[in-house]
Design a protein around this motif. Structure first.
Motif, PDB file in Angstrom:
ATOM      1  N   GLU A 120       0.843  -1.195   0.000  1.00 20.75           N
ATOM      2  CA  GLU A 120       0.000   0.000   0.000  1.00 20.75           C
ATOM      3  C   GLU A 120       0.876   1.242   0.000  1.00 20.75           C
ATOM      4  N   ILE A 121       0.526   2.204  -0.842  1.00 15.08           N
ATOM      5  CA  ILE A 121       1.224   3.481  -0.899  1.00 15.08           C
ATOM      6  C   ILE A 121       0.214   4.588  -0.639  1.00 15.08           C
ATOM      7  N   PHE A 155       2.753   7.464  -8.243  1.00 17.19           N
ATOM      8  CA  PHE A 155       3.072   7.560  -6.820  1.00 17.19           C
ATOM      9  C   PHE A 155       4.579   7.657  -6.569  1.00 17.19           C
ATOM     10  N   LEU A 156       5.380   7.286  -7.578  1.00 20.79           N
ATOM     11  CA  LEU A 156       6.793   6.997  -7.338  1.00 20.79           C
ATOM     12  C   LEU A 156       7.754   7.877  -8.120  1.00 20.79           C
ATOM     13  N   LEU A 173       6.536   8.459  -2.851  1.00 20.08           N
ATOM     14  CA  LEU A 173       7.639   7.623  -2.389  1.00 20.08           C
ATOM     15  C   LEU A 173       8.793   7.731  -3.377  1.00 20.08           C
ATOM     16  N   LEU A 174       9.995   8.011  -2.862  1.00 19.72           N
ATOM     17  CA  LEU A 174      11.198   8.097  -3.679  1.00 19.72           C
ATOM     18  C   LEU A 174      12.034   6.841  -3.453  1.00 19.72           C
ATOM     19  N   LYS A 200      10.375  17.003   2.068  1.00 20.91           N
ATOM     20  CA  LYS A 200       9.801  16.079   3.044  1.00 20.91           C
ATOM     21  C   LYS A 200       9.340  14.783   2.369  1.00 20.91           C
ATOM     22  N   LEU A 201      10.239  14.215   1.566  1.00 17.35           N
ATOM     23  CA  LEU A 201       9.903  13.033   0.788  1.00 17.35           C
ATOM     24  C   LEU A 201      10.118  11.747   1.579  1.00 17.35           C
TER      25      LEU A 201
END
Length: 264
Positions: free
Chosen positions: A64-65, A81-82, A169-170, A199-200
């Motif tokens: 889950e992201i 998301f990425l 998300l990185l 703030k990643l």
């Protein structure tokens, strides 16, 4: 932000080449966590990032992201998301396109595409301002083809491109491993600044124990497809390489004479 539960993956099951890559792995990241990931070859580090990215589907478990179950979502759909930077500086950019053209592609990622003639002056000014903090002189080379840049310049540009849209998300997949020590330190400095300013939530794979300790607010070590060490906060700040080796030996039951045995 990221919730992985009971994640499992076996490659070539039932054959002589069977490899259990992930074994019931659980990992939860809070919003803004910067987690360094360390472990030996075959421990499951890149396999984990590929699972999150959707390169392949797990045999069991869920991912889950930001509250969205992406376990069975196609790779191209979860890309929104990425952000991801690979070990190879040749990945992540279009070498035959100019710096500003690459940035333009990254800036338009996930938006409705329109037919536009070139890049507007305002866009170029924005790109110059974004490149200046890198302190690599790229702000004055917007018309240079990316293929002519050094590995460090290209990796820094790729990092900037991967974070332009502030991804949920990185993922950093050993993104300094192919660079010389001085350049790697510079790219890590840039990484820290970009992650902190934006703030990643970040997962960074590294083979360097010292870097794993010095960067981020949390450190995990993988072994045989599962998390065997997980430290954060003050405990992580006080860690030494010797401490980390001791934690690994205690958690895995294996004994090594030096860190190369783990990280080779």
């Amino acid at each position: 932000m990221l919730k992985i539960t009971n994640l499992g993956k076996t490659f070539n099951p039932g054959t002589v080449n069977e490899k259990v890559a992930l074994k019931g792995l659980d990992l939860h990241l809070k919003d803004g966590d910067f987690v360094t990931v360390i472990g030996g070859n075959g421990a499951g580090k890149s396999t984990l990032l590929n699972a999150i990215s959707g390169v392949w589907r797990p045999d069991c478990g869920t991912i889950e992201i930001d509250g969205v179950d992406v376990t069975h979502m196609p790779e191209h759909k979860r890309a929104k998301f990425l952000g991801r930077v690979f070990q190879d500086p040749m990945k992540g950019t279009a070498p035959d396109m100019e710096i500003d053209e690459n940035l333009s592609i990254a800036a338009r990622r996930g938006t409705v595409r329109k037919l536009l003639w070139g890049i507007r002056r305002g866009e170029r000014e924005r790109y110059r301002e974004l490149l200046k903090p890198l302190e690599l002189g790229l702000e004055d080379r917007l018309s240079t083809k990316v293929g002519l840049l050094s590995g460090g310049q290209r990796q820094a540009l790729t990092l900037l491109m991967a974070t332009l849209q502030r991804p949920k998300l990185l993922l950093l997949d050993e993104h300094t491993a192919a660079l010389d020590p001085k350049t790697a330190a510079k790219v890590l400095e840039i990484t820290d600044r970009i992650v902190t300013e934006n703030k990643l939530t970040t997962l960074m794979i590294t083979h360097n124990m010292k870097d794993a300790i010095e960067h981020g607010n949390r450190l995990i070590m993988l072994h045989e497809g599962r998390v065997v060490v997980d430290v954060s906060g003050e405990e992580k700040k006080l860690l030494t390489v010797e401490d980390l080796l001791g934690l690994f030996v205690k958690a895995s039951g294996m004994v090594f004479s030096d860190d190369r045995a783990i990280l080779a």
